[in-house]
Write an enzyme that holds these catalytic residues in place. Structure first.
Site, PDB file in Angstrom:
ATOM      1  N   ALA A  60       0.908  -1.304   0.111  1.00 49.42           N
ATOM      2  CA  ALA A  60      -0.116  -0.086   0.145  1.00 49.42           C
ATOM      3  C   ALA A  60       0.882   1.350  -0.033  1.00 49.42           C
ATOM      4  CB  ALA A  60      -0.857   0.161   1.109  1.00 49.42           C
ATOM      5  N   GLY A  99       0.664  -5.142   0.873  1.00 48.53           N
ATOM      6  CA  GLY A  99      -0.442  -5.163  -0.218  1.00 48.53           C
ATOM      7  C   GLY A  99      -0.080  -5.700  -1.413  1.00 48.53           C
ATOM      8  N   GLU A 102      -0.480  -9.149  -0.729  1.00 49.97           N
ATOM      9  CA  GLU A 102      -2.061  -9.512  -0.499  1.00 49.97           C
ATOM     10  C   GLU A 102      -2.703  -9.571  -1.836  1.00 49.97           C
ATOM     11  OE1 GLU A 102      -2.351  -6.233   2.264  1.00 49.97           O
ATOM     12  OE2 GLU A 102      -3.397  -7.342   3.659  1.00 49.97           O
ATOM     13  N   GLU A 122       4.694  -5.406   6.906  1.00 45.45           N
ATOM     14  CA  GLU A 122       3.497  -4.114   7.773  1.00 45.45           C
ATOM     15  C   GLU A 122       4.132  -3.808   9.047  1.00 45.45           C
ATOM     16  OE1 GLU A 122       2.438  -6.416   5.568  1.00 45.45           O
ATOM     17  OE2 GLU A 122       0.845  -5.843   4.551  1.00 45.45           O
TER      18      GLU A 122
HETATM   19  N1  3HC Z   1       4.648   3.597  -0.166  1.00 45.77           N
HETATM   20  C1  3HC Z   1       4.890   4.518  -0.545  1.00 45.77           C
HETATM   21  N2  3HC Z   1       6.434   4.822  -1.004  1.00 45.77           N
HETATM   22  C2  3HC Z   1       7.248   3.707  -1.011  1.00 45.77           C
HETATM   23  C3  3HC Z   1       6.762   2.476  -0.621  1.00 45.77           C
HETATM   24  C4  3HC Z   1       5.549   2.354  -0.093  1.00 45.77           C
HETATM   25  N3  3HC Z   1       5.106   1.311   0.378  1.00 45.77           N
HETATM   26  N4  3HC Z   1       7.819   1.586  -0.772  1.00 45.77           N
HETATM   27  C5  3HC Z   1       8.801   2.306  -1.460  1.00 45.77           C
HETATM   28  N5  3HC Z   1       8.318   3.641  -1.615  1.00 45.77           N
HETATM   29  C6  3HC Z   1       9.274   4.676  -2.355  1.00 45.77           C
HETATM   30  C7  3HC Z   1      10.414   4.974  -1.265  1.00 45.77           C
HETATM   31  O1  3HC Z   1       9.985   5.972  -0.285  1.00 45.77           O
HETATM   32  C8  3HC Z   1      11.295   5.455  -2.322  1.00 45.77           C
HETATM   33  O2  3HC Z   1      10.822   6.861  -2.704  1.00 45.77           O
HETATM   34  P1  3HC Z   1      11.914   8.149  -3.111  1.00 45.77           P
HETATM   35  O3  3HC Z   1      12.485   7.830  -4.596  1.00 45.77           O
HETATM   36  O4  3HC Z   1      10.843   9.306  -3.321  1.00 45.77           O
HETATM   37  O5  3HC Z   1      12.686   8.159  -2.008  1.00 45.77           O
HETATM   38  C9  3HC Z   1      10.905   4.691  -3.681  1.00 45.77           C
HETATM   39  O6  3HC Z   1       9.686   4.026  -3.504  1.00 45.77           O
HETATM   40  C10 3HC Z   1      12.211   3.659  -3.779  1.00 45.77           C
HETATM   41  O7  3HC Z   1      12.218   3.008  -2.476  1.00 45.77           O
HETATM   42  P2  3HC Z   1      13.643   2.459  -2.004  1.00 45.77           P
HETATM   43  O8  3HC Z   1      14.470   3.566  -2.097  1.00 45.77           O
HETATM   44  O9  3HC Z   1      13.391   1.790  -0.940  1.00 45.77           O
HETATM   45  O10 3HC Z   1      13.741   1.545  -3.000  1.00 45.77           O
HETATM   46  P3  3HC Z   1      14.604   0.060  -2.939  1.00 45.77           P
HETATM   47  O11 3HC Z   1      14.636  -0.671  -4.236  1.00 45.77           O
HETATM   48  O12 3HC Z   1      15.646   0.147  -2.096  1.00 45.77           O
HETATM   49  O13 3HC Z   1      13.667  -0.784  -2.176  1.00 45.77           O
HETATM   50  C11 3HC Z   1      11.589  -2.029  -1.514  1.00 45.77           C
HETATM   51  C12 3HC Z   1      12.385  -1.095  -2.588  1.00 45.77           C
HETATM   52  C13 3HC Z   1      11.940  -3.343  -1.001  1.00 45.77           C
HETATM   53  C14 3HC Z   1      10.220  -2.000  -1.917  1.00 45.77           C
HETATM   54  C15 3HC Z   1      11.498  -1.044  -0.160  1.00 45.77           C
HETATM   55  O14 3HC Z   1      11.263   0.475  -0.653  1.00 45.77           O
HETATM   56  C16 3HC Z   1      10.313  -1.461   0.757  1.00 45.77           C
HETATM   57  O15 3HC Z   1      10.769  -2.172   1.810  1.00 45.77           O
HETATM   58  N6  3HC Z   1       9.200  -0.952   0.947  1.00 45.77           N
HETATM   59  C17 3HC Z   1       8.130  -0.872   1.716  1.00 45.77           C
HETATM   60  C18 3HC Z   1       7.778  -2.310   1.754  1.00 45.77           C
HETATM   61  C19 3HC Z   1       6.268  -2.223   2.672  1.00 45.77           C
HETATM   62  O16 3HC Z   1       6.633  -2.146   3.805  1.00 45.77           O
HETATM   63  N7  3HC Z   1       5.155  -2.668   2.442  1.00 45.77           N
HETATM   64  C20 3HC Z   1       4.031  -2.504   3.233  1.00 45.77           C
HETATM   65  C21 3HC Z   1       3.370  -1.381   3.225  1.00 45.77           C
HETATM   66  S1  3HC Z   1       2.042  -1.191   4.071  1.00 45.77           S
HETATM   67  C22 3HC Z   1       0.884  -2.227   3.419  1.00 45.77           C
HETATM   68  O17 3HC Z   1       1.023  -2.589   2.462  1.00 45.77           O
HETATM   69  C23 3HC Z   1      -0.407  -2.355   4.119  1.00 45.77           C
HETATM   70  C24 3HC Z   1      -1.365  -3.127   3.431  1.00 45.77           C
HETATM   71  O18 3HC Z   1      -1.403  -4.438   4.053  1.00 45.77           O
HETATM   72  C25 3HC Z   1      -2.931  -2.665   3.246  1.00 45.77           C
END
Ligand code: 3HC
Length: 688
Positions: A60, A99, A102, A122
């Site tokens: 998400a 997400g 999911e 998450e």
């Molecule tokens: N939401 C918004 N922005 C995100 C994002 C997310 N979930 N994941 C990554 N981004 C953004 C980063 O902030 C970054 O933005 P920027 O270029 O403006 O700085 C850009 O995407 C690239 O991210 P990274 O620099 O981290 O790139 P990497 O290639 O090193 O890593 C990744 C990629 C492994 C996907 C890492 O970004 C990551 O771990 N992201 C978070 C994953 C996560 O925790 N997901 C769960 C979200 S909560 C959810 O899904 C709730 C659901 O259950 C309803």
């Protein structure tokens, strides 16, 4: 266009296209929902879902979490996919996280490429899966694995996902493979939501609770994740979803989730400031001066990043020690499965230890990690100037020394930058990049480029005693020693800070690093110390008694047999004795007040650091405290936490404390300005 769709005959191709990592925001949700209806209207036999670029979907869009949720909501979109008569196949090439995972689980089938990963991180953002993940995952992989994946947040590699039956297969070309799946076979796969939930198993739930109590104490999301998984085991899928959703929505606007999001985005924003415009020097061969724990750790980090590293030492013993230290790190990496035998050999091939500075004659960067003495470091720099190319960058890993004084004898001081690593240098993510008065943009850009290669979190710092982190640490310890001398004990102080969320308190931490380092610092500061500042002599008494910490078997605690720590009444008596000599009344501080004093002391110092321009912004101080000094990540870093207290409240309390000691508790002008103007520290800038 966040989701594209096309069909070839009766096969639909839907692609999430939301660079850079296909975060699932409102437009992606809308696009996916429209794709479900589109596929049904066309009576397609399958939809193959993929992500454009390097990710399937990163979850998400966390940037939306501060706003009210917009329709369509992800659980509804995923239910539409899961319940559609057109079966969807997730062709995963890259990460499928949160997400994103999911979405994949709502598909009838998952096919992953070997480099892909799938997981539910998450909890690392302070929330739980909010779109059916807590219900679909246990149905697919069983209770034990689901509890593990969701409560700890660690993703699975493709091969692990295959073993866990989370993916049907691992193939080089998931799109092609999805096309080849037999239609009849696909039609026989039961939609995920219709699968039975696993049997309730109290022992697994108890074990998961015990694990997170140990690994992520005080964090709410992992506890809630387990509760929600457990609740779903005994009720139908569609009754469990609202329970999950309610918990997700509540968590996402809570303090812990806000703090963890703040750190997540701060980490990603840690980059070279736009104002620094310069090319970097070549970074293929780097000299490290000194092969002790720090130098060897830096060299190993360089080798891990594929660079050549040459450690320069003063004599044969030093060379032997450097080799032993680096080999020990390679051995540990091998033992823990972090590097292969082949990579280890590559490390050895790219590593040299020598007394001959000419061995580093083509290195364009040298990092000195020599003994913390101005004379020693000046001498090292002089030798480096002679041996390395004249435009090579010279970096000092000093923790405290004045970089401007260090360069006094150099004909070109602009070549020198501080690169302050944290021990163990191959593990700790923080890198303070210290700008001296004359440091060139090329030297700074080189520091940032190195930080990137080593996957560190780079933070720009100005010159002062201790830069950002150690200056805050010094004030933290001073406040702790004051509380100790005036009425408390090291164990009470440690316990208060552990209750706040530190893995260990200041005294236990100092026992680990050794009391002699801080002692040497105090002696260095003797000449310049403000005579009006109260001096707490207890740490000096400890050094006199030979209590230097774990390495001597006793420090603030005793470590009988080198094992667990034991409170030491002799140490408690030292404070009583010293306060008696100083004719001070002792106060029985409660944990809450100890915590408040130590935190306010750090915040006040950090505000000065920001005001003086030593740190660029509050976010950088948050990164330093979390990644270098063990400040609890789920509190968002020192300044983020301070903003939850509010500048006005802090100033009021600091003014009260300054009645006790006007020097130590002098209120930072920046805090006063924030209080007057109602500005958050997050938005505060150095005084101009
Ligand atoms: N939401 C918004 N922005 C995100 C994002 C997310 N979930 N994941 C990554 N981004 C953004 C980063 O902030 C970054 O933005 P920027 O270029 O403006 O700085 C850009 O995407 C690239 O991210 P990274 O620099 O981290 O790139 P990497 O290639 O090193 O890593 C990744 C990629 C492994 C996907 C890492 O970004 C990551 O771990 N992201 C978070 C994953 C996560 O925790 N997901 C769960 C979200 S909560 C959810 O899904 C709730 C659901 O259950 C309803």
């Amino acid at each position: 266009m966040s989701v594209t769709k096309r069909n070839e005959a009766d096969v639909g191709y839907v692609e999430i296209d939301n660079p850079p990592v296909n975060a699932i925001g409102q437009s992606v949700r809308q696009g996916l929902l429209e794709a479900v209806r589109w596929a049904e209207e066309l009576h397609l036999t399958r939809v193959i879902l993929s992500g454009k670029g390097r990710a399937f979907a990163a979850g998400a869009d966390a940037r939306e979490f501060d706003q009210a949720p917009l329709e369509p909501h992800l659980p509804d979109v995923l239910n539409a996919i899961d319940e559609s008569f057109v079966p969807w196949i997730a062709a995963i090439d890259g990460v499928a996280l949160g997400g994103g995972a999911e979405v994949a689980m709502a598909c009838r089938m998952r096919i992953m490429s070997p480099k892909s990963q799938i997981g539910m991180p998450e909890v690392t953002l302070g929330v739980i899966p909010g779109a059916g993940g807590t219900q679909r995952l246990p149905r697919l992989v069983g209770l034990a694995k689901a509890l593990d994946m969701i409560s700890l947040g660690k993703p699975l590699k493709a091969a692990q996902a295959l073993a866990a039956k989370l993916t049907h297969t691992v193939e080089d070309d998931p799109l092609e493979e999805a096309y080849m799946v037999n239609t009849e076979e696909l039609g026989c796969i039961v939609p995920t939501w219709e699968l039975p939930a696993p049997e309730h198993d109290a022992s697994l739930i108890t074990k998961a609770r015990a694990t997170i109590a140990k690994k992520s104490p005080q964090q709410i999301a992992p506890v809630q994740a387990i509760d929600v998984i457990e609740a779903g085991l005994s009720i139908p899928f569609h009754e469990a979803l609202p329970i999950e959703r309610a918990a997700f929505l509540e968590l996402k606007t809570g303090d812990q989730a806000r703090a963890l999001r703040h750190i997540f985005f701060a980490e990603r924003a840690a980059k070279m400031p736009d104002s620094i415009k310069a090319e970097t020097v070549a970074l293929d061969h780097i000299a490290v001066v000194g092969g002790g724990t720090m130098g060897a750790g830096i060299a190993y980090a360089l080798l891990n990043a594929g660079l050549r590293a040459t450690i320069l030492e003063t004599d044969a013993d030093g060379v032997a020690r450097a080799k032993t230290n680096v080999e020990a790190l390679i051995g540990a990496g091998l033992k823990r499965g972090l590097i292969t035998e082949e990579r280890a050999q590559g490390h050895r091939d790219r590593f040299v230890a020598s007394t001959d500075y000419a061995q580093a004659g083509d290195a364009m960067l040298a990092i000195e990690a020599a003994f913390e003495s101005m004379d020693v470091k000046k001498d090292v720099f002089a030798k480096l100037v002679d041996a390395l190319p004249k435009d090579a960058i010279l970096a000092s890993n000093t923790s405290y020394l004045d970089i401007n004084e260090l360069v006094a004898n150099l004909s070109d001081p602009s070549r020198v930058v501080g690169l302050h690593f944290f021990a163990p240098a191959h593990i700790m993510k923080l890198l303070e990049i210290v700008r001296g008065a004359q440091t060139s943009d090329t030297a700074l850009a080189t520091g940032f480029a190195l930080g990137k290669k080593l996957r560190k979190i780079p933070v720009l710092a100005g010159v002062c005693d201790g830069f950002i982190g150690n200056r805050i640490l010094a004030r933290y310890r001073e406040a702790a020693d004051t509380v100790f001398m005036d009425g408390s004990t090291p164990w009470e102080v440690d316990e208060a800070m552990e209750m706040f969320g530190y893995a260990m308190g200041p005294y236990e931490a100092q026992d680990l690093s050794g009391l002699d380092i801080a002692h040497a610092n105090r002696r260095r500061q003797d000449a310049t110390r403000d005579p009006n500042r109260r001096y707490i002599p207890i740490a000096d008494r400890m050094v006199e008694l030979g209590k230097l910490g774990r390495k001597t078997g006793a420090g603030w605690y005793r470590y009988p047999g080198g094992n667990g720590k034991v409170d030491d009444p002799i140490v408690a008596d030292l404070a009583i004795e010293e306060s008696h000599l100083a004719k001070r009344d002792r106060t029985d501080y409660q944990a809450e007040e100890i915590k408040e004093r130590l935190l306010l002391a750090m915040i006040n110092e950090a505000a000065d650091i920001l005001d003086e321009g030593i740190a660029q912004n509050a976010r950088d101080i948050d990164l330093v405290t979390v990644f270098g000094y063990g400040f609890p990540r789920w509190r968002g870093g020192l300044m983020h936490y301070a903003d939850t207290l509010g500048a006005q409240a802090m100033v009021t309390r600091l003014r009260e404390l300054s009645q006790e000691d006007p020097v130590a508790w002098k209120v930072s002008p920046l805090l006063e300005r924030c209080a007057d103007s109602g500005t958050k520290l997050a938005d505060a800038r150095p005084r101009s």
